[in-house]
Every structure is written in C-alpha cells, then in structure tokens.
Scaffold this active site. Structure first.
Site, mmCIF file in Angstrom:
data_model
loop_
_atom_site.group_PDB
_atom_site.id
_atom_site.type_symbol
_atom_site.label_atom_id
_atom_site.label_comp_id
_atom_site.label_asym_id
_atom_site.label_seq_id
_atom_site.Cartn_x
_atom_site.Cartn_y
_atom_site.Cartn_z
ATOM 1 N N HIS A 108 -34.788 -2.160 14.972
ATOM 2 C CA HIS A 108 -35.934 -2.862 15.562
ATOM 3 C C HIS A 108 -36.175 -2.519 17.022
ATOM 4 C CE1 HIS A 108 -36.440 -5.804 12.200
ATOM 5 N NE2 HIS A 108 -35.140 -5.626 12.070
ATOM 6 N N LYS A 141 -45.648 -14.487 22.872
ATOM 7 C CA LYS A 141 -44.499 -13.685 22.453
ATOM 8 C C LYS A 141 -43.394 -13.921 23.466
ATOM 9 C CE LYS A 141 -47.311 -10.036 22.722
ATOM 10 N NZ LYS A 141 -47.182 -9.258 21.515
ATOM 11 N N ARG A 142 -42.169 -13.452 23.184
ATOM 12 C CA ARG A 142 -41.113 -13.547 24.174
ATOM 13 C C ARG A 142 -41.550 -12.866 25.468
ATOM 14 N NH1 ARG A 142 -36.004 -15.696 22.458
ATOM 15 N NH2 ARG A 142 -35.237 -14.946 24.453
ATOM 16 N N LYS A 159 -43.376 -6.068 27.485
ATOM 17 C CA LYS A 159 -44.538 -6.689 26.843
ATOM 18 C C LYS A 159 -45.657 -6.962 27.856
ATOM 19 C CE LYS A 159 -41.649 -8.942 23.289
ATOM 20 N NZ LYS A 159 -42.132 -8.465 21.976
ATOM 21 N N THR A 196 -45.564 -8.239 15.155
ATOM 22 C CA THR A 196 -46.051 -8.862 13.921
ATOM 23 C C THR A 196 -47.113 -9.898 14.273
ATOM 24 O OG1 THR A 196 -44.081 -10.255 14.027
ATOM 25 C CG2 THR A 196 -44.074 -8.471 12.413
ATOM 26 N N LYS A 233 -50.938 -11.005 12.603
ATOM 27 C CA LYS A 233 -51.396 -12.374 12.312
ATOM 28 C C LYS A 233 -52.746 -12.634 12.973
ATOM 29 C CE LYS A 233 -46.540 -13.562 12.239
ATOM 30 N NZ LYS A 233 -45.396 -13.998 13.077
HETATM 31 C C1 26Q Z 1 -28.039 -8.864 20.066
HETATM 32 C C2 26Q Z 1 -26.761 -8.988 20.565
HETATM 33 C C3 26Q Z 1 -26.414 -10.016 21.420
HETATM 34 C C4 26Q Z 1 -27.378 -10.985 21.731
HETATM 35 C C5 26Q Z 1 -28.660 -10.856 21.231
HETATM 36 C C6 26Q Z 1 -28.989 -9.809 20.395
HETATM 37 C C7 26Q Z 1 -30.365 -9.684 19.875
HETATM 38 C C8 26Q Z 1 -31.015 -10.769 19.321
HETATM 39 C C9 26Q Z 1 -32.312 -10.666 18.864
HETATM 40 C C10 26Q Z 1 -31.040 -8.486 19.954
HETATM 41 C C11 26Q Z 1 -32.344 -8.379 19.504
HETATM 42 C C12 26Q Z 1 -32.993 -9.457 18.950
HETATM 43 C C13 26Q Z 1 -34.377 -9.415 18.457
HETATM 44 C C14 26Q Z 1 -35.151 -8.359 18.460
HETATM 45 C C15 26Q Z 1 -36.528 -8.410 17.969
HETATM 46 O O1 26Q Z 1 -37.057 -9.478 17.690
HETATM 47 N N1 26Q Z 1 -37.194 -7.257 17.825
HETATM 48 C C16 26Q Z 1 -38.562 -7.253 17.326
HETATM 49 O O2 26Q Z 1 -38.516 -7.081 15.931
HETATM 50 C C17 26Q Z 1 -39.799 -7.231 15.364
HETATM 51 C C18 26Q Z 1 -39.653 -7.161 13.861
HETATM 52 O O3 26Q Z 1 -39.398 -5.855 13.458
HETATM 53 C C19 26Q Z 1 -40.754 -6.184 15.898
HETATM 54 O O4 26Q Z 1 -42.033 -6.461 15.392
HETATM 55 C C20 26Q Z 1 -40.777 -6.199 17.427
HETATM 56 O O5 26Q Z 1 -41.550 -5.125 17.897
HETATM 57 C C21 26Q Z 1 -39.365 -6.126 17.958
HETATM 58 O O6 26Q Z 1 -39.362 -6.282 19.368
#
Ligand code: 26Q
Length: 790
Positions: free
Chosen positions: A348, A527-528, A533, A635, A639
């Site tokens: 991702h 979004k976050r 972003k 995503t 929407k």
């Molecule tokens: C990993 C290790 C330690 C702490 C946190 C994490 C961690 C947690 C969540 C790393 C990444 C995430 C989330 C990532 C994320 O949401 N990525 C998004 O994924 C979506 C679905 O595929 C995409 O549409 C987005 O572009 C992408 O940013």
C-alpha cells in the site's frame, strides 16, 4: 419478514436479552434490541454458508489485516437484509426515532484510514460475491483515538467503543491458542525446539458479515489477548492486590490499543508483538480447520489462500514455515514452497520511510526461531537466484517488504500507476527475478455503504431511473448515461445534491454553530493529515483566494465552503501544525465581514467512517491533490465521484483511472506527473523559483509569516513557512499556481449550474467500475484461485 415479525422479535430481545420494559427503555436499549433481532436473521445464512463451504470442500480465503475500519454495522446489516422499510415502520409505531437508534451505535474504529477501510469494504464484497472467506485481525479494546480541538490544536482522547454491549460478536471461549514470545531455541538432533518464555492466549471473537441481499455471510474473527494465568492468588492473599493482577494486565496490553500511526512507528516491541500475536493465532486456526477436513498439509494451497494486508502480518511467512517444518516435519524447502503457494501480499505504499523494518536485535529477542528461519529463507533465495543480490536482512534489520515478496506467489499494487511504480522502484530487482509475481488490483469501495445507505436520495433517484439491480452490479450505473441528457433527470440529480448539502449545513450549524450557505460550492478534503496529501496546498490556496476576494470584493466570485476533516498521528508534529494552521485560518476568514458571504472554512473534528458517510454525499468538489507518485490509490476519491462530486486532482493513484473512466472533460486535472515530480526535485531552489513566479503564493506565505492568522504570535507557523521556502519535498510551491488556476476554472464551471450537474451525473454514471465487488473478483481470479459458491 414483516414489520410485525421484526417488532415482535425486537420486543422479545428487549425483554429477555436486556431485561427492559418498553416503557423504561432508553435509546441504547432499543438499539441493542434491534441489533440482536437483526443479528438473528444473519445466523441462518451464516450457517448455510459455512455448511456449503464444508460440503463442497471449497477453497477458503483468509484476509489477514491489522486493521478493519468498519464503522457502524446496524444500518449496513439492515440494508443488506432488505429490512429498512420494516425497521423504519416499527419505530414509527413506537415514539422512538429510528435515526437516533442508528446513531446510538459507536463506530468500530479498528483502523487508521484507507488500508483499514479497504479491508472492511472487502469483507462486504467477499460476502456479496459468496466467496468463502474469513477476516482475521485484532479485537482492540480501544480503536483509533478521538480527536478534539483545543484552541485549534489537536488533542487525542482514548476511544471506547466497547463500553456498551458489543451486539454483533459471538465470543468463542473454546477457540483459543497459546502464543509464545522470547526464550531460547534448543537443538535436538536435527530439529530446532523453540521454548518461548512468555505466553499469552489469543481468544476468538466472531462477527458475521452479511452480504448484499443476505445470501451469504462470512466471518470476521478478531483475537483478544488474555493471560495464561488468571491472577496470582498467593500475592493477593498477601495483600499485594495490584501485583496480583499484573500478569493479566500485561498480557492484555497486546490487544489494548490500535497504533495510531499510519506510516510506521519504527521499532516498537509492542507493535511487533501485536503483529505476531494475531498472525500466529490466525495461522494456527487455519491449519486446525484444514486438518479437520484433510490430512495432507502439502495440499494446503489448494484449500487456503492467505492474503497479507501490507507487511503487518508478514511474519506469516516464517511462522507458516515454522509450523510446517518444525512442528509437522516437512522438509524445509518444501515448507517454503507450500507457504509461498498459500501466501500473497498487498503493498500500500512506496514511501521508503513507511516500509516496515525490524532490527535483528528485537526480532531475535522476541521471535528467535523466526529470525533463524528468515536467515535460511534468505540463503535459499540467494541459492535459487545466484545472479542477483537482494536480501531480506540488511544492515542488521529485517525488511518486511522483501520478506513478504519472497514468501508470496503474488504481490499486488492497489492502482495501475502504483503497481507500475512498484515494479520500477521498491521491487525493481525482485520483479526482474520473478516477473510473474506482481499484479495490479485497483482498489474499490462497497456500493452498499458508500452509495445505497449513505445517500438514500440519490439511490432512490437511480432506482427510479434504471431499477435497483445496480447495487449488486455497479457497472450498471452506466445505464444512467442516456438520462444525463434529460433535463428532468439533471434537475432531480441537482435536487438530490441540494438535499444532502442542506442536511450537512444543518449538521454543521448544530455541531459547530456555523451557518453555511447551501448554494455555495462544498469543497471537501477528508483524509489523514500528511505532507504528501498536501492539506497545506489547499489552505494556501484558500488564503490566496481570500486575499483576492478582499482585493476585489465586487467581482463575480463563486461562493465556496472549504471543508476539512482528518486526524494526524499523535507524534507527527508537522501534520499537527497543519491542523492548527487550518483552524487559525478558519477563525480569521470566517470572521471577515467583507468575504464571509463568499468564503467559509470549516474543520470538522473527529473524522471517522460515520462522518465520511455524511460528508461525501454533500460534496460538490473532491480534493485529491497528493504529490504525484505518493498516494498509492486513494479510495475516498472513488466514493466522492460515485456520489456525484467532481474531482480536482493530480495524476496520482487511482485518480488516473477515475479520470479515464469519467472522461478528461469531467475531471479537473492539474499539477506535475510522477516523472515530472522526480525531475523537479532535482532543480536547485525549486521552491524559491515557484514562489518568485507566483504573487498569489508569495502573498499567502507572507501572510502566514506576518502572523495574520496567529495575531500576537507571528512565529507560530515559522516552521511551515520555512519548510515551504527551503525544502518543500512534496512540491507544494511548484504545483501551487497550476492548482490555483484550476480552482478558478472550477469557479467558472460551477457558475453554469446545469453544466456542472451534467458533469457530476456523468461521474456517477461512469464510476461503477470502482465497486469493491469488481476488485474482489480480480483477487479471486488473479491471486487466490478461489470461486464463488452458487
Ligand atoms: C505500520 C507499522 C507500525 C505502525 C503503523 C503502521 C501502519 C499502519 C497503517 C502503516 C501504514 C498504515 C496504513 C496505510 C494506508 O492506509 N495506506 C493507504 O492504503 C489505501 C488502501 O490501499 C490506499 O488507497 C492509500 O493510497 C494508502 O495511503
């Protein structure tokens, strides 16, 4: 099921499950009673699905994810079961508001953002297409923090979704596994014997997930951590009460809270424990289920497809090898082959700082046997691919992306552009060795939640126009296209949007005390908060627009409302500064009598799934403005388009495919492409050059530096301004002018309301491809070799 049946069943639950007399029932009681009545209707299709899977010996899909950002479940279940009209009329009969009942349910916020929400959409689609599947994750006691603003600054508070009764889950006390950590690895002959020194129990909690029309239900199994020892009676009897409860409390910390970071908080031991905890429990469960039906583990890949949602469950590779090799005596190389044939991995992100790595020290201390196995996997890979040098372990750390790649038979990206970039960048070398492994599966969203339930006015217009088959076959939205030429349809489409905007305006008035003009353009970025972003690009443009309006208040401006929502990781200082800046800008601009009829800025706190469901149907303009090459897919972009918002966006992630679908004329494109971004970064002083070339940008930055938005504290945003001037890695300055100019074009088009509505309706008609049902069918065919059970 009739209204009367539902009413009766709910009253039974109110009485016998909650012990409440209707006369004394609170909204909470009604909500729980209704949920239990609805849940009863899920159980039969759920059993039927399980029986059919066993009877047909079908292959099962296992979706391993640290996050499932589900939101509320009651309305979703009601809608999928076709009980909406019945439920409404039942509550009309009592003096209870159905909407209030729905709103009483807390959001299950067991995820950070896109990745977690994607997992939740996939659960819905897996059930809808009747693919036998289980989701596996962690039953966090506390989901993503709640966000408040104090003087414009983000403050985090713990989230408490489990304070009431969790009506959807079934506890499975009989289904529990012991998970070990630490300790030595002994040699006994040629066998390795891991003797963990710490053990916790993973206890299963099941939530049935019903698909569209209630034909099939799969299971979401979440693990909670419990102590192997209840509590220390001896210490308790000595009066050491806190100490007596310590082992229990310690074990439970593993499933206590979701990590609130959506990149990586490097090197946190508890995070690695969480990852191993749920992955190991899930694999043990998968093997137990397989061995209850079959006896030859070499056949596992025919019956189980295991999907890793990012690298968070990447320890599944070595753990499965450990189970097969150490515990079931299968030859090491065969074990690796079997594991690889089962496993696949979704990437991702390409951002180097977001790729998980664990130090060998930490990995060796917590998972000593796995570290050995990873070294052997590395050796085996090097032996089998002698010409090239890629290793999983590098400079004392284990690279989880590489580990996932070598242990997976398929690796997928989440949009066409992202998959291409993956091949060219992070996995270039591994792609040369294994060119068949990387595939693309562009993300999608569930039309049940993201159109049918969240936008009932538009949904009923679509029903009236083309019938209601689109909910399960979203590509049928294309049948709307001929109607777009019909003024009656366009007016009805515009009415639907106007109703949703009026609803949002009420909500903002009630919650924020701010009056919005429902005729104004609702321009939304949710979004976050991340530098890539570029919420700061949006707020800079807002400042520039405000300055332009003040300079020329009587020009023909299009009134706008800029709406923001989103959380920042608690440790991400720059992101928190951006939030503060937006709130400060909102305070100043909203109070300006010269511009206040033309421009408003709103930052809504505590963005979550439920708030997204309210905002997206009310949007005119969707902001998808990331630095090209950085947003893997997005995503939210899908929407918005589906709900008839036009996009202003860069050629990034799935924006590229959305634009191809809706047509270039119906999409506001601006900014550099991914290769142009790379080239621009190499230009010395790129930010200064861009600022010098744009009086609008220069003016906006200067206002920030002079403290226009932080009176009395002009230095407050010095670091943001400095970053923009002197480093600007995400090229906010270099893309600014193109963005500003494109926004003025957006203003122009919005003034021609009929033209705008035609474009908006075409967005809805042409985005049926972005259903997660389509995505899931892609995974089934290209990755899992799994089939729908019909
Ligand atoms: C990993 C290790 C330690 C702490 C946190 C994490 C961690 C947690 C969540 C790393 C990444 C995430 C989330 C990532 C994320 O949401 N990525 C998004 O994924 C979506 C679905 O595929 C995409 O549409 C987005 O572009 C992408 O940013």
């Amino acid at each position: 099921m009739t209204d009367a049946d539902l009413r009766e069943s709910m009253l039974q639950h109110l009485k016998y499950s909650l012990g409440k007399d209707p006369g004394h029932a609170h909204i909470y009681d009604w909500r729980v009673a209704l949920s239990l009545a609805v849940r009863d209707h899920i159980v039969d299709p759920w059993f039927k699905a399980t029986r059919a899977t066993y009877a047909g010996q079908h292959k099962r899909v296992y979706y391993l994810s640290m996050e499932f950002l589900i939101g509320r479940l009651l309305e979703d279940a009601i809608v999928n079961l076709g009980l909406l009209e019945q439920a409404k009329s039942v509550f009309d009969g009592f003096d209870v508001s159905f909407d209030e009942v729905l709103e009483n349910e807390p959001d299950a916020a067991l995820g950070n953002g896109g990745l977690g929400r994607l997992a939740a959409c996939f659960l819905d689609s897996l059930s809808t297409v009747a693919c036998p599947a289980h989701g596996y994750g962690i039953r966090y006691e506390h989901g993503l923090f709640r966000q408040r603003f104090v003087d414009g600054r983000q403050v985090e508070e713990p989230e408490t979704w489990l304070t009431g009764r969790h009506t959807w889950e079934f506890e499975r006390p009989e289904c529990a596994f012991e998970i070990g950590f630490g300790g030595p690895v002994m040699e006994s002959g040629r066998k390795a014997l891991w003797q963990p020194e710490e053990r916790v129990i993973a206890a299963a909690h099941d939530t049935p997930i019903i698909g569209w029309r209630g034909n099939w239900a799969n299971t979401l199994r979440l693990w909670s951590a419990q102590s192997t020892r209840v509590f220390d009676l001896e210490r308790f009897n000595r009066g050491e009460y806190a100490a007596a409860a310590e082992p229990e409390a310690l074990a439970r910390t593993i499933s206590r809270v979701l990590y609130p970071d959506d990149t990586t908080e490097q090197g946190k031991a508890l995070r690695l424990k969480q990852e191993y905890f749920f992955t190991a429990a899930s694999l043990r469960d998968i093997l137990r289920r397989f061995l209850s039906e079959y006896d030859d583990l070499r056949k596992l890949p025919h019956k189980a497809a295991i999907q890793l949602n990012d690298t968070h469950p990447a320890i599944a590779g070595p753990e499965l090898v450990r189970l097969l090799h150490d515990e079931k005596d299968i030859d090491f190389e065969d074990s690796v082959e079997i594991a690889r044939a089962c496993l696949s991995y979704t990437n991702h992100t390409l951002m180097p700082e977001a790729l998980e790595r664990w130090s060998e020290g930490l990995m060796g201390a917590l998972l000593p046997r796995h570290l050995q196995l990873i070294e052997r996997i590395d050796e085996l890979h090097a032996r089998q691919n002698p010409s090239r040098k890629v290793t999983v372990i590098e400079n004392g750390s284990v690279k989880m992306g590489e580990l996932s790649f070598v242990m997976a038979h398929r690796i997928n990206g989440v949009s066409a552009l992202h998959t291409d970039l993956m091949k060219q960048t992070v996995f270039a070398e591994l792609n040369r060795l294994h060119p068949e492994r990387i595939v693309n599966e562009t993300n999608g969203v569930t039309p049940r939640r993201w159109l049918l339930s969240c936008n009932p006015v538009l949904s009923s217009l679509i029903d009236k126009t083309i019938g209601n088959d689109w909910v399960g076959h979203l590509e049928r939205l294309s049948e709307l296209e001929p109607h777009v030429d019909d003024t009656g349809f366009r007016d009805a489409f515009a009415d639907a949007k106007a109703k949703n905007k009026a609803g949002l305006a009420h909500f903002v008035r009630d919650t924020e005390g701010l009056q919005l003009d429902p005729e104004a353009m609702f321009d939304i970025q949710i979004k976050r908060i991340h530098e890539y972003k570029r919420q700061h690009l949006n707020i800079l443009e807002t400042i520039a627009l405000w300055r332009a309006i003040r300079d020329n208040p009587n020009a023909d401006w299009s009134p706008r409302v800029k709406i923001f929502a989103g959380k920042a990781a608690p440790g991400y200082v720059f992101a928190k500064k951006i939030i503060h800046l937006i709130n400060d800008v909102a305070r100043i601009i909203n109070a300006d009598p010269v511009t206040s009829k033309l421009l408003k800025v709103v930052y809504l706190p505590n963005y979550n799934v439920t708030l997204a469901e309210r905002l997206i149907p009310a949007a005119d303009l969707s902001e998808q403005i990331s630095t090209a090459g950085k947003e893997a897919s997005g995503t939210g972009n899908m929407k918005f388009a589906l709900n008839g918002a036009l996009t202003i966006g860069t050629l990034d992630g799935a924006n590229v495919e959305i634009r191809e679908c809706v047509g270039a004329d119906n999409f506001f494109l601006f900014g550099m492409t991914a290769p142009e971004v790379v080239a621009r970064r190499a230009v010395p002083d790129h930010a200064r050059k861009a600022i010098d070339a744009s009086p609008e940008l220069a003016g906006a930055i200067a206002d920030i530096e002079r403290g226009v938005f932080s009176p009395g504290d002009p230095g407050r945003y010095a670091d943001i301004a400095e970053n923009l001037r002197w480093s600007d890695y995400f090229l906010v300055c270099s893309d600014f002018q193109a963005y500003y100019d494109k926004q003025r074009e957006v203003d122009q088009v919005f003034r021609d309301r009929d033209r705008w509505m035609r474009m908006a309706a075409l967005n809805t008609a042409r985005t049926g491809w972005f259903s997660s049902d389509r995505t899931i069918r892609g995974y089934m065919a290209d990755i899992w070799s799994a089939h729908s059970v019909t």
